[in-house]
Motif scaffolding. Structure first.
Motif, PDB file in Angstrom:
ATOM      1  N   VAL A  65       0.662  -1.137   0.138  1.00 18.52           N
ATOM      2  CA  VAL A  65       0.043  -0.093  -0.074  1.00 18.52           C
ATOM      3  C   VAL A  65       0.959   1.109  -0.166  1.00 18.52           C
ATOM      4  O   VAL A  65       0.650   2.187  -0.816  1.00 18.52           O
ATOM      5  N   LEU A  66       2.006   1.510   0.974  1.00 15.15           N
ATOM      6  CA  LEU A  66       2.930   2.593   0.768  1.00 15.15           C
ATOM      7  C   LEU A  66       3.653   2.692  -0.705  1.00 15.15           C
ATOM      8  O   LEU A  66       3.642   3.712  -0.868  1.00 15.15           O
ATOM      9  N   ILE A  67       3.911   1.430  -1.400  1.00 15.79           N
ATOM     10  CA  ILE A  67       4.403   1.688  -2.503  1.00 15.79           C
ATOM     11  C   ILE A  67       3.391   2.332  -3.538  1.00 15.79           C
ATOM     12  O   ILE A  67       3.843   2.994  -4.181  1.00 15.79           O
ATOM     13  N   ILE A  68       2.274   1.855  -3.599  1.00 11.29           N
ATOM     14  CA  ILE A  68       1.331   2.225  -4.352  1.00 11.29           C
ATOM     15  C   ILE A  68       1.069   3.839  -3.935  1.00 11.29           C
ATOM     16  O   ILE A  68       0.999   4.641  -5.003  1.00 11.29           O
ATOM     17  N   VAL A  69       0.999   4.096  -2.883  1.00  9.40           N
ATOM     18  CA  VAL A  69       0.667   5.685  -2.413  1.00  9.40           C
ATOM     19  C   VAL A  69       1.864   6.506  -2.901  1.00  9.40           C
ATOM     20  O   VAL A  69       1.815   7.580  -3.624  1.00  9.40           O
ATOM     21  N   GLY A  70       3.002   5.978  -2.764  1.00 13.35           N
ATOM     22  CA  GLY A  70       4.363   6.483  -3.029  1.00 13.35           C
ATOM     23  C   GLY A  70       4.430   6.928  -4.621  1.00 13.35           C
ATOM     24  O   GLY A  70       4.697   7.977  -5.194  1.00 13.35           O
TER      25      GLY A  70
END
Length: 71
Positions: free
Chosen positions: A14-19
């Protein structure tokens, strides 16, 4: 412990997608320039928080997860 590992992997994805979204947000027309997005510019400081954009994306993602999550 197995559930903890899966949770950490999910949070990382999720953090990668948000980034990636934040990095590319300036290239997608209309994203990040909605009414309600907070932009504060001072002399040596700028702060941007896409509040409305986050809410719209949350609604869209929740709807997609709801529709595809039904069995």
């Amino acid at each position: 412990m197995n559930d903890l590992g899966k949770s950490i992997i999910f949070i990382g994805i999720v953090l990668i997608i948000v980034g990636v979204f934040i990095t590319m947000a300036g290239k997608i027309p209309g994203v990040g320039k909605l009414p309600g997005d907070i932009l504060i510019k001072k002399e040596n400081f700028s702060f941007y928080f896409p509040l409305t954009t986050c809410i719209v994306l949350s609604i869209i993602l929740s709807t997609i997860i709801y529709l595809f999550g039904k069995k």
